[in-house]
Scaffold this active site. Structure first.
Site, PDB file in Angstrom:
ATOM      1  CD  GLU A   1      -2.886   5.391   6.818  1.00  0.00           C
ATOM      2  OE1 GLU A   1      -2.807   5.423   5.576  1.00  0.00           O
ATOM      3  OE2 GLU A   1      -2.011   4.882   7.544  1.00  0.00           O
TER       4      GLU A   1
ATOM      5  CB  SER B   1       5.276  -1.958  12.004  1.00  0.00           C
ATOM      6  OG  SER B   1       4.886  -0.608  12.267  1.00  0.00           O
TER       7      SER B   1
ATOM      8  CG  ASN C   1      -1.680   1.213   1.475  1.00  0.00           C
ATOM      9  OD1 ASN C   1      -1.776   2.057   0.578  1.00  0.00           O
ATOM     10  ND2 ASN C   1      -2.264   1.347   2.659  1.00  0.00           N
TER      11      ASN C   1
ATOM     12  CD  GLU D   1      -3.321  -2.561   7.304  1.00  0.00           C
ATOM     13  OE1 GLU D   1      -2.209  -2.791   6.818  1.00  0.00           O
ATOM     14  OE2 GLU D   1      -3.955  -1.513   7.088  1.00  0.00           O
TER      15      GLU D   1
ATOM     16  CE  LYS E   1      -0.026   3.198   4.769  1.00  0.00           C
ATOM     17  NZ  LYS E   1      -0.020   3.302   6.218  1.00  0.00           N
TER      18      LYS E   1
ATOM     19  N   GLY F   1       2.645   2.154  10.698  1.00  0.00           N
ATOM     20  CA  GLY F   1       3.632   3.221  10.553  1.00  0.00           C
ATOM     21  C   GLY F   1       4.358   3.591  11.839  1.00  0.00           C
TER      22      GLY F   1
ATOM     23  CG  HIS G   1      -5.785   1.784   5.220  1.00  0.00           C
ATOM     24  ND1 HIS G   1      -5.371   2.755   6.099  1.00  0.00           N
ATOM     25  CD2 HIS G   1      -4.738   0.924   5.098  1.00  0.00           C
ATOM     26  CE1 HIS G   1      -4.130   2.496   6.483  1.00  0.00           C
ATOM     27  NE2 HIS G   1      -3.720   1.392   5.882  1.00  0.00           N
TER      28      HIS G   1
HETATM   29  P1  PGA Z   1       2.997   0.223   7.524  1.00  0.00           P
HETATM   30  O1  PGA Z   1       1.501   0.443   6.953  1.00  0.00           O
HETATM   31  O2  PGA Z   1       3.509  -1.071   6.931  1.00  0.00           O
HETATM   32  O3  PGA Z   1       3.765   1.419   7.064  1.00  0.00           O
HETATM   33  O4  PGA Z   1       2.875   0.123   9.010  1.00  0.00           O
HETATM   34  C1  PGA Z   1       0.621  -0.632   6.771  1.00  0.00           C
HETATM   35  C2  PGA Z   1      -0.674  -0.159   6.182  1.00  0.00           C
HETATM   36  O5  PGA Z   1      -1.189   0.892   6.601  1.00  0.00           O
HETATM   37  O6  PGA Z   1      -1.243  -0.809   5.281  1.00  0.00           O
END
Ligand code: PGA
Length: 248
Positions: A95, A208, A9, A163, A11, A169, A93
């Site tokens: 976000e 992560s 992803n 997640e 983003k 992140g 997601h």
């Molecule tokens: P990350 O994000 O691997 O940077 O923690 C995962 C995601 O939001 O899909």
């Protein structure tokens, strides 16, 4: 049997200069049997499709509108993503849920739109840190599954990504036991809801994931792959995760 899937992803990252990362990733694609998916921003779906031409690299979107077309400035629809060459779309997601106030009902409407357009919906669920601390992680994830999945879900049209919001992140991950507990719960919930078909949905862990922790995470039962944010931006990192999944 669920398919093994390494999904990236990107983003709100990436530009035409990102072609070099795809070029660097492609040579390994013929050596692995797991599925590999990259979800760039919508501006790059068409370009990434052409950069990946001739390989098995799958391309997906990061969101879609619930409607097929119409007066929705700034949005893109599932048929548009399919037309641009996408095979998958990430939906729900955390976000999107926090930045855009997406509810389970909105996610469900988008999953229906994705199914209708022939896209595989990668449906994200996960608890906040406060919810985990309150002992509510399984309740939260269960409610998100119940509210976000429409009828007609199969292993061919839907993937679930667990997640935990606090792991995205941050460099922090749940323990392997905590990941296993949620993934076992997800498998049970899906088989309760879908019968035998519930055993066919791929369950991804996200938050992560790095080359250094991927093998341990992929050894957890009912973990069929990963949804990777930051570490999917660099071919050198993402390739390590893909190799770990392929070897699992
Ligand atoms: P990350 O994000 O691997 O940077 O923690 C995962 C995601 O939001 O899909």
């Amino acid at each position: 049997m669920p398919k093994k899937l390494a999904a990236g992803n990107w983003k709100m990252n990436g530009s035409s200069a990102s072609a070099s990362e795809i070029t660097a990733l492609l040579p390994m694609m013929s050596d692995v049997t797991c599925q590999v998916l990259l979800c760039p921003p919508a501006t790059l779906v068409t370009s990434m499709k052409s950069w990946a031409e001739g390989s098995d690299l799958l391309i997906g979107g990061q969101d879609c509108h619930a409607n097929e077309s119409g007066a929705h400035t700034g949005d893109i629809s599932a048929p548009m993503l399919a037309d641009a060459g996408a095979t998958h779309v990430i939906l729900g997601h955390s976000e999107r849920r926090s930045d855009h106030g997406e509810t389970d009902a909105m996610v469900k409407a988008k999953v229906i739109a994705a199914q209708a357009a022939g896209l595989v919906a990668v449906v994200c669920v996960g608890e906040t840190e406060a919810e985990r601390d309150a002992g509510r992680a399984l309740d939260v994830v269960g409610a998100q599954i119940a509210g976000s999945l429409p009828d007609g879900v199969t292993g061919d049209n839907t993937v679930i990504a667990y997640e935990p919001v606090w792991a995205i992140g941050t460099g922090r991950t749940p323990t392997l036991e905590q990941i296993g507990e949620v993934h076992d719960f997800l498998r049970q919930t899906l088989t309760d809801q879908l019968g035998q078909e519930g055993t066919n949905l791929s369950l991804l862990y996200g938050g992560s994931v790095k080359p250094g922790n991927a093998s341990d995470i992929f050894a957890v039962p009912n973990v069929d792959g990963a949804l990777v944010g930051g570490a999917s931006l660099k071919a050198s990192d993402f390739s390590g995760i893909i190799k770990a999944l392929d070897a699992s």
